[in-house]
Design an enzyme around this catalytic site. Structure first.
Site, short mmCIF file in Angstrom:
data_model
loop_
_atom_site.label_atom_id
_atom_site.label_comp_id
_atom_site.label_asym_id
_atom_site.label_seq_id
_atom_site.Cartn_x
_atom_site.Cartn_y
_atom_site.Cartn_z
CG ASP A 123 -16.18 4.89 -4.21
OD1 ASP A 123 -15.56 3.95 -4.06
OD2 ASP A 123 -17.56 4.52 -4.03
CD GLU A 190 -16.94 -1.20 -3.12
OE1 GLU A 190 -17.40 -2.38 -2.55
OE2 GLU A 190 -17.46 -0.24 -2.24
#
Length: 492
Positions: A123, A190
């Site tokens: 991400d 994250e």
């Protein structure tokens, strides 16, 4: 012999002993850098470049408001990985945890050895609205130009995901099989804490009794001009990360008309509290990962700096004073205070009945949330101000004398032979903290060489990576896998 002459002789003798002893400490300071074993593998460069370029084009953006996340982009990215790395998906066991977190298990030849884990996240953070036109290349173009690959994720952290998979794909194609199990683990959130990605991976593996010798995540990098007195670039491997907490200072009381203010208003009291905290600061102490950093780099310093750090027990107060002069080095030796939000008042001629301030804190290993709260209360010394704090304490501190750390250090040295590789304390957060509970050690290192401008691009404008840097990252991951296999057992 008169007393004055005797006194001078004694002083001269003590000074001579001091000079001799400190010079011996300096001259006998041994390097903690391994000799490089130069990387001699081959990489399919065109495939590697094309794959990272395409990976950047998927808008796998994490938002604090998870409802804004376009999970179809995440699905498309996972499908892209399956097509791009056929050997990985043929030979390794793939598990999708919580739908989007990916765990690849590469079976080793010896099941008695504990596995290692390589982890990154796919991400990325959003591009700040209104800054799109400031990019030299579209942030999700994956453009390859001027020897660079452009776009969000090229540094943080699709470079890690694709770099690890490229390394595995190449080694599998050559028929390589590791001696111990290797897990490749990729989170999908994250940037917003990893609670649905890495955390869920850990829960799943913990239920099966999986215990890692070590896990390697992103984190430090090889940075130029990082340590005063060291001409070479320094590669810093995070052995711990600071805790992150939010403290709120709040006060309630009578308001009234601004024409008749009290000597101490609610705004004034909160402002005074913040001023006291900024003036006092948490105590500084060169210990733990910060001390480890300088123990590893001191032998590589210029003579004057080496003399100081070789005799740290004498010069520690001076060293700490020097480190406190710069925000980056000050954060290495103390818990930091950063007031970020202030709330008070709605009307220019009315005293607010309430006032509050938010302070972001980054906690040193060993500083508990309760101790931090007590320090704030004692420093502001105002019973009318309520102090609340919530957040997380620092992660555990991983061993710098283990074969785990030496494997990472050696692998980095094999690729970047001129760099000084050392442990350090990571200020930001990462998924590594989630793995603490199932790993003997967790380390944080992004194997690329960066400038200070590159560091600003990670979550900023014009994020990009040089092709050479990216290929070196792939080489590093190949080296780690091979280096771990050179260890006979976990006691090596």
């Amino acid at each position: 012999m008169n007393k004055l002459k005797l006194f001078l002789i004694i002083i001269s003798s003590l000074l001579l002993i001091f000079i001799v002893a400190t010079m011996i400490n300096t001259l006998t300071l041994e390097s903690r850098q391994p000799s490089p074993k130069h990387f001699n593998g081959t990489i399919k460069e065109d495939h590697a470049i094309n794959t990272l370029s395409k990976a950047v084009q998927f808008k796998t953006i994490s938002y604090q408001d998870r409802s804004k996340m376009d999970m179809m982009e995440f699905d498309r990215f996972i499908s892209f990985l399956e097509k791009s790395f056929p050997m990985v998906h043929k030979e390794l066991e793939l598990e999708k945890v919580n739908g989007y977190a990916l765990v690849y298990k590469w079976n080793g030849t010896d099941s008695t050895k504990n596995p290692i884990g390589l982890t990154s996240h796919y991400d990325v953070v959003p591009v700040l609205e209104g800054t799109e036109e400031n990019w030299e290349q579209d942030p999700f173009s994956g453009a390859v130009a001027d020897g660079k690959i452009w776009g969000r994720g090229t540094l943080d952290d699709k470079v890690g995901v694709i770099g690890i998979l490229e390394a595995a794909e190449h080694m599998l194609t050559e028929g390589y099989q590791p001696s111990r199990d290797i897990y490749l683990m990729f989170g999908h959130d994250e940037e917003i804490g990893g609670d649905e990605g890495a955390s869920k991976i850990v829960s799943s593996l913990k239920e099966r009794g999986v215990k890692f010798d070590f896990v390697l995540d992103e984190g430090g990098a090889i940075v130029e001009n990082m340590v005063p007195g060291v001409e070479q670039p320094v590669g810093v491997v995070g052995v711990s990360e600071k805790g992150s907490a939010t403290a709120e200072l709040s006060i309630e009381g009578s308001g009234g008309h601004s024409s008749q203010p009290k000597d101490r208003t609610n705004i004034g009291r909160i402002a005074s509290a913040i001023a006291k905290l900024e003036e006092t600061q948490f105590p500084a102490d060169l210990k733990g990962p910060g001390e480890d950093l300088f123990e590893f780099v001191a032998p590589e310093m210029s003579f004057a700096m080496r003399y100081v750090f070789a005799n740290k027990f004498i010069f520690e107060p001076i060293i700490e004073k020097i480190l406190l002069q710069q925000p980056a080095s000050a954060a290495l030796i103390r818990t930091t205070i950063a007031p970020t939000i202030f709330h008070a008042g709605e009307q220019y001629n009315a005293l607010p009945e309430k006032a509050s301030a938010i302070i972001n804190l980054r906690l040193m290993p060993g500083d508990s949330l309760e101790e931090v709260k007590e320090f704030i209360e004692e420093t502001i010394d105002d019973d009318a101000i309520k102090v609340t704090i919530e957040g997380s304490e620092a992660s555990g501190v991983s061993n710098v004398d283990s074969w785990h750390f030496r494997s990472i250090q050696q692998s980095a040295k094999n690729v970047y032979d001129e760099a000084v590789i050392a442990p350090y304390l990571m200020f930001a957060g990462s998924d590594a903290k989630h793995y603490d509970s199932i790993a003997e050690n967790t380390y944080r290192f992004l194997p690329v060489q960066l400038t200070s401008e590159d560091l600003n691009r990670m979550h900023g404008t014009n994020e990009h990576i040089s092709i050479d840097n990216y290929l070196n990252a792939i080489s590093f991951y190949m080296e780690v896998i091979k280096e771990v296999d050179r260890k006979v057992d976990s006691k090596d």
